[in-house]
Design a protein around this motif. Structure first.
Motif, short mmCIF file in Angstrom:
data_model
loop_
_atom_site.label_atom_id
_atom_site.label_comp_id
_atom_site.label_asym_id
_atom_site.label_seq_id
_atom_site.Cartn_x
_atom_site.Cartn_y
_atom_site.Cartn_z
N SER A 125 4.69 6.44 -2.10
CA SER A 125 4.46 5.86 -0.58
C SER A 125 4.02 6.79 0.36
CB SER A 125 5.90 6.28 -0.31
OG SER A 125 6.07 5.66 1.34
N CYS A 126 3.23 5.33 1.08
CA CYS A 126 2.31 6.16 1.65
C CYS A 126 3.00 6.65 3.00
CB CYS A 126 1.10 4.78 2.59
SG CYS A 126 -0.06 3.93 1.56
N TYR A 127 3.62 6.39 3.12
CA TYR A 127 4.88 7.38 4.83
C TYR A 127 5.10 8.81 3.94
CZ TYR A 127 5.17 2.43 5.63
OH TYR A 127 4.91 1.52 6.15
N SER A 128 4.47 9.01 2.36
CA SER A 128 5.14 10.84 2.07
C SER A 128 3.73 11.54 2.63
CB SER A 128 4.57 10.47 0.50
OG SER A 128 4.82 11.87 -0.34
N ALA A 129 3.89 12.62 2.27
CA ALA A 129 2.98 13.50 3.89
C ALA A 129 2.02 13.98 2.66
CB ALA A 129 3.27 14.80 3.93
N THR A 130 2.30 13.74 0.69
CA THR A 130 1.31 14.36 0.10
C THR A 130 0.43 12.91 -0.34
OG1 THR A 130 3.49 13.93 -1.56
CG2 THR A 130 3.16 15.94 -0.20
N SER A 131 0.79 11.44 0.36
CA SER A 131 0.12 10.38 -1.10
C SER A 131 -1.47 10.33 -0.59
CB SER A 131 0.92 9.49 0.08
OG SER A 131 0.53 8.89 1.21
N LYS A 132 -2.04 10.69 0.75
CA LYS A 132 -3.27 10.78 1.11
C LYS A 132 -3.61 9.84 1.30
CE LYS A 132 -4.29 15.89 -0.21
NZ LYS A 132 -3.98 16.52 0.70
N CYS A 133 -3.42 8.38 1.65
CA CYS A 133 -3.34 7.73 1.51
C CYS A 133 -3.25 6.66 3.22
CB CYS A 133 -3.21 5.65 0.55
SG CYS A 133 -1.14 6.17 1.04
N PRO A 134 -4.00 6.01 4.32
CA PRO A 134 -3.90 5.73 4.92
C PRO A 134 -2.78 4.70 5.48
CG PRO A 134 -6.51 5.00 4.30
CD PRO A 134 -5.70 5.62 3.31
N TRP A 135 -2.18 4.85 6.58
CA TRP A 135 -1.23 3.83 6.43
C TRP A 135 -1.61 2.93 8.30
CZ3 TRP A 135 2.64 3.94 10.13
CH2 TRP A 135 3.39 5.77 10.46
N GLU A 136 -0.96 1.86 8.50
CA GLU A 136 -0.92 1.79 10.19
C GLU A 136 0.32 0.61 9.64
OE1 GLU A 136 -3.73 -0.29 13.96
OE2 GLU A 136 -3.94 -0.58 11.16
N SER A 137 0.65 0.90 11.13
CA SER A 137 1.91 -0.41 11.45
C SER A 137 2.71 -0.53 12.85
CB SER A 137 3.65 0.62 10.90
OG SER A 137 3.88 1.07 11.72
N ASN A 138 3.48 -2.09 12.20
CA ASN A 138 3.26 -2.08 14.22
C ASN A 138 3.84 -3.12 14.51
OD1 ASN A 138 -0.28 -1.69 16.13
ND2 ASN A 138 0.18 -2.82 13.93
N SER A 139 5.03 -2.99 15.58
CA SER A 139 6.22 -3.81 15.91
C SER A 139 6.61 -3.23 16.90
CB SER A 139 7.61 -2.22 14.88
OG SER A 139 7.33 -1.07 15.97
N LEU A 140 7.21 -4.72 16.99
CA LEU A 140 7.53 -5.25 18.21
C LEU A 140 9.22 -5.77 18.69
CD1 LEU A 140 6.92 -6.46 21.54
CD2 LEU A 140 6.13 -8.94 19.21
N SER A 141 9.79 -5.78 19.33
CA SER A 141 11.51 -5.62 20.11
C SER A 141 11.07 -6.60 21.74
CB SER A 141 12.18 -4.96 19.88
OG SER A 141 11.97 -3.79 20.93
N TYR A 142 11.92 -7.59 21.45
CA TYR A 142 11.86 -7.89 22.84
C TYR A 142 12.76 -9.35 23.51
CZ TYR A 142 10.55 -11.83 19.45
OH TYR A 142 10.48 -12.75 18.52
#
Length: 203
Positions: A125-142
């Motif tokens: 998983s990219c969300y793991s501190a050891t994965s070394k793969c970049p990731w980006e997320s955007n979220s919105l609530s309204y």
């Protein structure tokens, strides 16, 4: 005196009967007009399903359930894995006009979520501190409020097209990691104008 009283009694009876008939005739056209109004739109349909662009969310399949009168529960969801996911829920209130057109207003809440890669070449998983793969997320609530006009497209009152305008008020979040385990995040308040176009099938 007796004949006079009888005459007055007959007159009162006839007048009472006339007033009752007049009242019944006055009520019947109103009922007929209401029936004509209902025959021109699909507002009495119990279920409605369609495709919507904008309005209460970005792109979604919408299901609308009539709860009572012309008040509806509006539920929608759409998206694709690893791309954009969005959903919304709200209430719609419509008013019959006796024509193929009818106005409506709606309010509710929704959210959206988008992101990039979720795992590296090794499946970690990219969300793991050891994965070394970049990731980006955007979220919105309204929260949203909107109003518009719908039009029946067929004589059987099954297919309709709706157009509305409104506003989204809420918060957007952004989070990212360049692949070094240093996550950054931010948030901001939003007030977005939003137009919507939807097509529905009633049953």
């Amino acid at each position: 005196m007796t004949r006079s009283r009888c005459r007055h009694a007959r007159f009162a009876t006839w007048m009472s009967g006339f007033l009752v008939v007049a009242a019944l005739l006055a009520v019947r056209p109103a009922g007929a007009a209401d029936a004509v109004a209902r025959a021109q739109d699909d507002l009495d349909a119990r279920h409605r399903i369609g495709l919507q662009l904008g309005g209460s969310s970005f792109v979604q399949i919408v299901y609308r359930l009539r709860m009572f009168s012309h008040v509806y529960l509006d539920l929608g969801a759409g998206g694709a894995p690893h791309a954009l996911l969005n959903a919304s829920a709200g209430i719609v209130v419509a008013r019959s006009t006796g024509t193929r057109f009818y106005p409506y207003a709606a309010g509710g809440a929704g959210f959206g979520l988008s992101g990039g890669a979720t795992s590296n070449a090794d499946g970690e998983s990219c969300y793991s501190a050891t994965s070394k793969c970049p990731w980006e997320s955007n979220s919105l609530s309204y929260w949203y409020a909107r109003g518009g006009v719908a039009m029946m497209l067929d004589p059987r009152r099954r297919v309709s097209l709706a157009l509305d305008v409104g506003t989204w008020v809420g918060t957007k979040w952004h989070a990212s990691d360049a692949g070094m385990g240093n996550r950054t995040s931010s948030s901001a308040k939003i007030i977005w104008p939003m137009a919507g176009l939807a097509g529905f099938f009633s049953f």
